[in-house]
Design a protein around this motif. Structure first.
Motif, PDB file in Angstrom:
ATOM      1  N   PHE A  14       0.825  -1.210   0.000  1.00 18.22           N
ATOM      2  CA  PHE A  14       0.000   0.000   0.000  1.00 18.22           C
ATOM      3  C   PHE A  14       0.858   1.259   0.000  1.00 18.22           C
ATOM      4  O   PHE A  14       0.530   2.228  -0.685  1.00 18.22           O
ATOM      5  CB  PHE A  14      -0.975  -0.001   1.182  1.00 18.22           C
ATOM      6  CG  PHE A  14      -2.270  -0.718   0.885  1.00 18.22           C
ATOM      7  CD1 PHE A  14      -3.377  -0.025   0.426  1.00 18.22           C
ATOM      8  CD2 PHE A  14      -2.361  -2.087   1.065  1.00 18.22           C
ATOM      9  CE1 PHE A  14      -4.564  -0.685   0.143  1.00 18.22           C
ATOM     10  CE2 PHE A  14      -3.552  -2.759   0.797  1.00 18.22           C
ATOM     11  CZ  PHE A  14      -4.660  -2.065   0.332  1.00 18.22           C
ATOM     12  N   LYS A  17       1.959   1.875  -3.484  1.00 13.42           N
ATOM     13  CA  LYS A  17       0.875   2.394  -4.324  1.00 13.42           C
ATOM     14  C   LYS A  17       0.608   3.864  -4.002  1.00 13.42           C
ATOM     15  O   LYS A  17       0.393   4.680  -4.902  1.00 13.42           O
ATOM     16  CB  LYS A  17      -0.382   1.555  -4.120  1.00 13.42           C
ATOM     17  CG  LYS A  17      -1.520   1.875  -5.058  1.00 13.42           C
ATOM     18  CD  LYS A  17      -1.190   1.713  -6.523  1.00 13.42           C
ATOM     19  CE  LYS A  17      -1.080   0.292  -6.977  1.00 13.42           C
ATOM     20  NZ  LYS A  17      -0.941   0.211  -8.460  1.00 13.42           N
ATOM     21  N   ARG A  21       1.165   7.039  -6.690  1.00  7.89           N
ATOM     22  CA  ARG A  21       0.150   8.048  -6.997  1.00  7.89           C
ATOM     23  C   ARG A  21       0.602   9.461  -6.631  1.00  7.89           C
ATOM     24  O   ARG A  21      -0.043  10.429  -6.994  1.00  7.89           O
ATOM     25  CB  ARG A  21      -1.153   7.729  -6.254  1.00  7.89           C
ATOM     26  CG  ARG A  21      -1.859   6.457  -6.694  1.00  7.89           C
ATOM     27  CD  ARG A  21      -2.264   6.465  -8.158  1.00  7.89           C
ATOM     28  NE  ARG A  21      -3.192   7.512  -8.494  1.00  7.89           N
ATOM     29  CZ  ARG A  21      -4.442   7.323  -8.890  1.00  7.89           C
ATOM     30  NH1 ARG A  21      -4.920   6.111  -8.996  1.00  7.89           N
ATOM     31  NH2 ARG A  21      -5.205   8.354  -9.199  1.00  7.89           N
ATOM     32  N   ILE A 113      -7.711   3.373  -2.113  1.00  5.96           N
ATOM     33  CA  ILE A 113      -7.000   2.197  -2.623  1.00  5.96           C
ATOM     34  C   ILE A 113      -7.582   0.961  -1.959  1.00  5.96           C
ATOM     35  O   ILE A 113      -7.785   0.939  -0.749  1.00  5.96           O
ATOM     36  CB  ILE A 113      -5.489   2.244  -2.290  1.00  5.96           C
ATOM     37  CG1 ILE A 113      -4.836   3.519  -2.816  1.00  5.96           C
ATOM     38  CG2 ILE A 113      -4.774   1.010  -2.849  1.00  5.96           C
ATOM     39  CD1 ILE A 113      -3.392   3.698  -2.362  1.00  5.96           C
ATOM     40  N   ASP A 135      -7.505   3.438  -6.886  1.00  4.71           N
ATOM     41  CA  ASP A 135      -6.490   2.514  -7.376  1.00  4.71           C
ATOM     42  C   ASP A 135      -6.610   1.209  -6.596  1.00  4.71           C
ATOM     43  O   ASP A 135      -7.309   1.157  -5.572  1.00  4.71           O
ATOM     44  CB  ASP A 135      -5.085   3.102  -7.201  1.00  4.71           C
ATOM     45  CG  ASP A 135      -4.133   2.658  -8.296  1.00  4.71           C
ATOM     46  OD1 ASP A 135      -4.337   1.558  -8.878  1.00  4.71           O
ATOM     47  OD2 ASP A 135      -3.172   3.385  -8.566  1.00  4.71           O
ATOM     48  N   ALA A 136      -5.942   0.190  -7.080  1.00  4.38           N
ATOM     49  CA  ALA A 136      -5.948  -1.111  -6.415  1.00  4.38           C
ATOM     50  C   ALA A 136      -4.551  -1.696  -6.478  1.00  4.38           C
ATOM     51  O   ALA A 136      -3.811  -1.471  -7.439  1.00  4.38           O
ATOM     52  CB  ALA A 136      -6.944  -2.056  -7.078  1.00  4.38           C
TER      53      ALA A 136
END
Length: 144
Positions: A14, A17, A21, A113, A135-136
């Motif tokens: 995470f 991610k 971003r 996310i 997002d994922a």
């Protein structure tokens, strides 16, 4: 997300991610119960990369007594930059609820996310319905 070794991996995934971003949250949170272990993992792992991202929890219903709040874990919410977290997103209803409660509390939601996006409408409900970037970490086809 609740296993000792998995916690570290989930937290790091995470954080990667979030960095990808370009988001710089001061806290991460999500609707109980799916988000709970993930936001704690992110908070813990953030310390290892020189950040301090705190965690908060969003109740489905406001607490019936005491402070009667939807949000637990942070006290200064006005203008707080946050990312909303979820475990599995189907239509995104839980994530949508967490975004709305967080915004209602005065938080600045940078985005959302989830760990696994089932590709069944969550992105549209968040990005189009709430103007919330989404997002994922994984999509369901990537795991199957």
């Amino acid at each position: 997300t609740c296993r000792a070794r998995g916690t570290r991996l989930v937290g790091k995934a995470f954080l990667a991610k979030i960095a990808e971003r370009g988001w710089k949250p001061k806290a991460v949170g999500g609707l109980v119960l799916g988000a709970d272990p993930i936001v704690m993992a992110i908070a813990r792992e953030s310390l290892d990369v020189g950040l301090e991202i705190n965690a908060f929890l969003v109740r489905k219903e406001a607490k019936g007594h005491g402070t009667k709040k939807h949000i637990e874990g942070v006290t200064e919410m006005a203008g707080l930059d946050v990312v909303i977290i979820d475990d599995v997103c189907t239509t995104g209803d839980s994530t949508v609820a967490a975004v709305k409660h967080s915004r209602d509390a005065g938080m600045n939601v940078l985005g959302a996310i989830c760990l696994v996006d089932r590709l069944m409408g969550a992105r549209e409900n968040l990005e189009v319905g709430l103007s919330c970037p989404f997002d994922a970490v994984f999509t369901l086809p990537e795991l199957t």
